[in-house]
Design a protein around this motif. Structure first.
Motif, short mmCIF file in Angstrom:
data_model
loop_
_atom_site.label_atom_id
_atom_site.label_comp_id
_atom_site.label_asym_id
_atom_site.label_seq_id
_atom_site.Cartn_x
_atom_site.Cartn_y
_atom_site.Cartn_z
N LYS A 355 0.85 -1.19 0.00
CA LYS A 355 0.00 0.00 0.00
C LYS A 355 0.88 1.24 0.00
O LYS A 355 1.88 1.31 0.72
CB LYS A 355 -0.91 0.01 1.23
N VAL A 356 0.51 2.24 -0.82
CA VAL A 356 1.24 3.50 -0.89
C VAL A 356 0.23 4.62 -0.64
O VAL A 356 -0.82 4.68 -1.31
CB VAL A 356 1.92 3.68 -2.26
N THR A 357 0.57 5.49 0.27
CA THR A 357 -0.31 6.60 0.62
C THR A 357 -0.59 7.49 -0.60
O THR A 357 0.34 7.83 -1.34
CB THR A 357 0.32 7.45 1.74
N ASP A 358 -1.88 7.84 -0.78
CA ASP A 358 -2.34 8.72 -1.87
C ASP A 358 -2.17 8.12 -3.26
O ASP A 358 -2.19 8.84 -4.26
CB ASP A 358 -1.63 10.09 -1.83
N SER A 359 -1.98 6.80 -3.35
CA SER A 359 -1.83 6.16 -4.66
C SER A 359 -3.20 5.95 -5.32
O SER A 359 -4.20 5.68 -4.64
CB SER A 359 -1.15 4.80 -4.52
N ASN A 391 6.53 5.13 5.31
CA ASN A 391 6.02 6.43 4.86
C ASN A 391 6.13 6.62 3.34
O ASN A 391 6.51 7.69 2.86
CB ASN A 391 6.74 7.57 5.58
N LEU A 392 5.79 5.58 2.58
CA LEU A 392 5.80 5.70 1.11
C LEU A 392 4.55 6.47 0.67
O LEU A 392 3.42 6.11 1.04
CB LEU A 392 5.82 4.33 0.46
N THR A 393 4.76 7.50 -0.15
CA THR A 393 3.65 8.36 -0.60
C THR A 393 3.75 8.58 -2.10
O THR A 393 4.84 8.82 -2.63
CB THR A 393 3.69 9.72 0.12
N ALA A 394 2.63 8.49 -2.79
CA ALA A 394 2.59 8.75 -4.22
C ALA A 394 2.78 10.25 -4.47
O ALA A 394 2.40 11.07 -3.62
CB ALA A 394 1.27 8.26 -4.79
N PRO A 395 3.36 10.63 -5.61
CA PRO A 395 3.80 9.75 -6.70
C PRO A 395 5.19 9.16 -6.42
O PRO A 395 6.00 9.74 -5.70
CB PRO A 395 3.85 10.69 -7.90
N ILE A 396 5.47 8.01 -7.06
CA ILE A 396 6.78 7.35 -7.01
C ILE A 396 7.19 7.04 -8.44
O ILE A 396 6.43 6.41 -9.18
CB ILE A 396 6.75 6.06 -6.17
N GLU A 397 8.36 7.48 -8.83
CA GLU A 397 8.81 7.31 -10.21
C GLU A 397 9.20 5.86 -10.50
O GLU A 397 9.59 5.10 -9.60
CB GLU A 397 10.01 8.22 -10.50
N LYS A 428 -3.50 10.22 -6.34
CA LYS A 428 -4.94 10.33 -6.52
C LYS A 428 -5.32 11.68 -7.10
O LYS A 428 -4.62 12.66 -6.92
CB LYS A 428 -5.65 10.16 -5.17
N GLY A 429 -6.49 11.71 -7.81
CA GLY A 429 -7.00 12.98 -8.32
C GLY A 429 -7.32 12.89 -9.80
O GLY A 429 -6.70 12.12 -10.54
N ILE A 430 -8.33 13.74 -10.27
CA ILE A 430 -8.78 13.72 -11.67
C ILE A 430 -7.65 14.11 -12.60
O ILE A 430 -7.40 13.47 -13.63
CB ILE A 430 -9.98 14.68 -11.87
N LEU A 431 -6.94 15.19 -12.26
CA LEU A 431 -5.85 15.65 -13.12
C LEU A 431 -4.79 14.57 -13.27
O LEU A 431 -4.30 14.32 -14.38
CB LEU A 431 -5.23 16.92 -12.53
N ARG A 436 -1.94 10.27 -16.31
CA ARG A 436 -1.59 8.85 -16.40
C ARG A 436 -2.04 8.26 -17.72
O ARG A 436 -1.29 7.51 -18.37
CB ARG A 436 -2.25 8.09 -15.24
N ILE A 437 -3.26 8.62 -18.16
CA ILE A 437 -3.79 8.09 -19.42
C ILE A 437 -2.90 8.50 -20.59
O ILE A 437 -2.51 7.67 -21.43
CB ILE A 437 -5.24 8.58 -19.64
N TYR A 438 -2.54 9.82 -20.64
CA TYR A 438 -1.71 10.29 -21.75
C TYR A 438 -0.30 9.69 -21.71
O TYR A 438 0.27 9.34 -22.76
CB TYR A 438 -1.65 11.83 -21.74
N GLU A 439 0.26 9.54 -20.54
CA GLU A 439 1.60 8.94 -20.42
C GLU A 439 1.59 7.49 -20.91
O GLU A 439 2.52 7.05 -21.59
CB GLU A 439 2.09 9.01 -18.97
N GLU A 440 0.54 6.77 -20.57
CA GLU A 440 0.44 5.36 -21.01
C GLU A 440 0.26 5.26 -22.51
O GLU A 440 0.79 4.36 -23.16
CB GLU A 440 -0.70 4.67 -20.27
N ILE A 441 -0.52 6.24 -23.11
CA ILE A 441 -0.70 6.25 -24.57
C ILE A 441 0.63 6.45 -25.26
O ILE A 441 1.00 5.70 -26.19
CB ILE A 441 -1.70 7.35 -24.99
#
Length: 449
Positions: A355-359, A391-397, A428-431, A436-441
């Protein structure tokens, strides 16, 4: 008158009886000779030959064959003995890591007999690598070399033979004449060559090694012989295979044949052709050493699962050929079953989900950053110890370290690596979802190119 006739008839009768006896005796002798010839020609009257019909392969003077009933009985007897009762010392080691896997009495200085030819041949191959001599050089056999006894290549004085053929004879049939001829060709005398042998041992760190001749025969004039510990024999073998792996091109040969001299002898190695992995290395025997052998072989790996594994087994001081054979076969055949180089770590399979916080993702897979082939005993279970950074928190590269993993086998640490995330962990979050979608494309477009 009557008396004269009676005497004449008596003489005539005696003459006829003598002739009849001679004829009968001659006939008897002829009959005896004929019977003897028939017996020689009749296979039923021959001494019964040994029948090789047992389902055990054994080394013989004619190569690897099935055992006779008597040989099989001897083997079964010694199979009930422990290795400690069959040998004066033994060692099993891994060539790559030089790790000793099994050992008994390995630090006692032992007579080497012909296994010391590995020191001699090390010096010879060094000279070839340096360019001092060539495998194609022709050596003229001197009287001293030709007169040597024990295991020989049956060389004759003034015979011309190549360096490479002398190497073959030294390794395959343990030719005392061959290795002595090489020694004298390189150094001019055995004594000068022995200096090179002892220098080589010192450079290899073999502190107990003591060489007195190129062959390993006991020198009764000085009551001395070549010697080192079993541990040092292992180091010697590893170094020889490291710097001159071409030695296996000779030691793996089943026999040595010279048609011009009608010479044919089989390799002295008792396991060659019996355990498939075996391809070397050297045997030895004198009264001082007992039956001794250094075995080596390679078990091929399976791609993506295991790696090639070369093992070295050494046994000294066996009291007979069958004791040495049984001990060596048990040590090496068991070793190839018990040990393997297995693939550990890597990013092909997730080791855990965290589990990662805010992921954006509820659980994030993590992987070992490194992978390697590690020597393990197949009887030991492999256990993992995973520790995740707090204390792992997103984002993580991508590729970032999130912890460590350690692997243990038989209670011993065998491998460790950082734990990483293989893919970027988004916040987390809409933005962040659109990012994420564009990076994966774009990543998929790059992968498709």
């Amino acid at each position: 008158m009557k008396k004269s006739i009676a005497i004449l008839l008596a003489i005539l009768s005696l003459f006829l009886n003598i002739n009849t006896y001679a004829i009968n005796e001659g006939q008897t002798n002829q009959n005896n000779l004929q019977a003897a010839n028939e017996n020689l020609a009749n296979p039923e009257n021959e001494e019964p030959k040994e029948v090789r019909d047992q389902n055990i392969l054994v080394p013989t003077k004619e190569g690897v064959q099935k055992a006779t009933a008597a040989e099989a009985q001897e083997i079964r007897k010694y199979e009930n003995y422990s290795l400690e009762n069959l040998t004066a010392s033994y060692l099993l080691g891994d060539f790559k890591s030089q790790k000793i896997l099994k050992a008994y009495n390995i630090d006692e200085v032992r007579a080497m007999a012909s296994t010391s030819k590995l020191v001699s041949i090390f010096v010879v191959l060094d000279k070839i690598s340096e360019g001092s001599i060539s495998k194609t050089d022709i050596v003229t056999i001197d009287r001293e070399s030709a007169l040597l006894g024990g295991s020989t290549f049956e060389l004759k004085e003034n015979q011309n033979i190549s360096v490479e053929d002398l190497i073959k004879a030294s390794m395959i049939v343990s030719g005392n004449d061959a290795i002595t001829a090489l020694a004298k060709y390189i150094s001019g005398s055995k004594e000068a060559f022995v200096v090179l042998m002892n220098e080589k041992c010192r450079k290899l760190g073999l502190k107990n090694a003591h060489m007195v001749n190129p062959t390993g025969l006991t020198d009764y004039a000085i009551e001395d012989y070549n010697k080192m510990t079993t541990r040092e024999m292992f180091i010697l073998s590893c170094e020889l295979l490291k710097y001159h792996p071409e030695i296996l091109d000779y030691t793996k040969e089943a026999f040595l044949k010279d048609e011009e001299r009608n010479f044919l002898e089989y390799n002295t190695n008792p396991l060659l052709g019996i355990i498939p992995e075996i391809d070397g290395l050297k045997t030895g025997y004198t009264n001082a050493s007992g039956r001794t052998v250094i075995e080596t072989g390679i078990k091929k790996g399976v791609k993506g699962k295991t790696a090639d594994m070369r093992l070295i087994g050494i046994l000294t001081g066996s009291r007979g050929d069958w004791q040495r054979y049984v001990a060596a076969r048990r040590l090496m055949s068991n070793a190839f079953e018990e040990y393997k180089y297995t693939l550990i770590g890597g990013t092909s399979k997730a080791l855990s989900n965290i589990k990662v916080t805010d992921s954006q993702d509820e659980m994030v897979p993590v992987y070992a950053k490194k992978e390697d082939y590690v020597l393990v005993n197949t009887k030991d279970s492999i256990e993992k110890d995973i520790k995740i950074n707090p204390n792992l928190t997103a984002p993580i590269e991508t590729g970032s370290s999130v912890g460590k993993v350690k692997y243990y086998a038989g209670g011993e640490l065998i491998f460790e690596s950082d734990l990483i995330v293989k893919d970027k962990v988004y916040q987390k979050g809409i933005l962040q979802k659109f990012i994420r979608i564009y990076e994966e494309i774009f990543r998929n477009i790059e992968l498709a190119k």
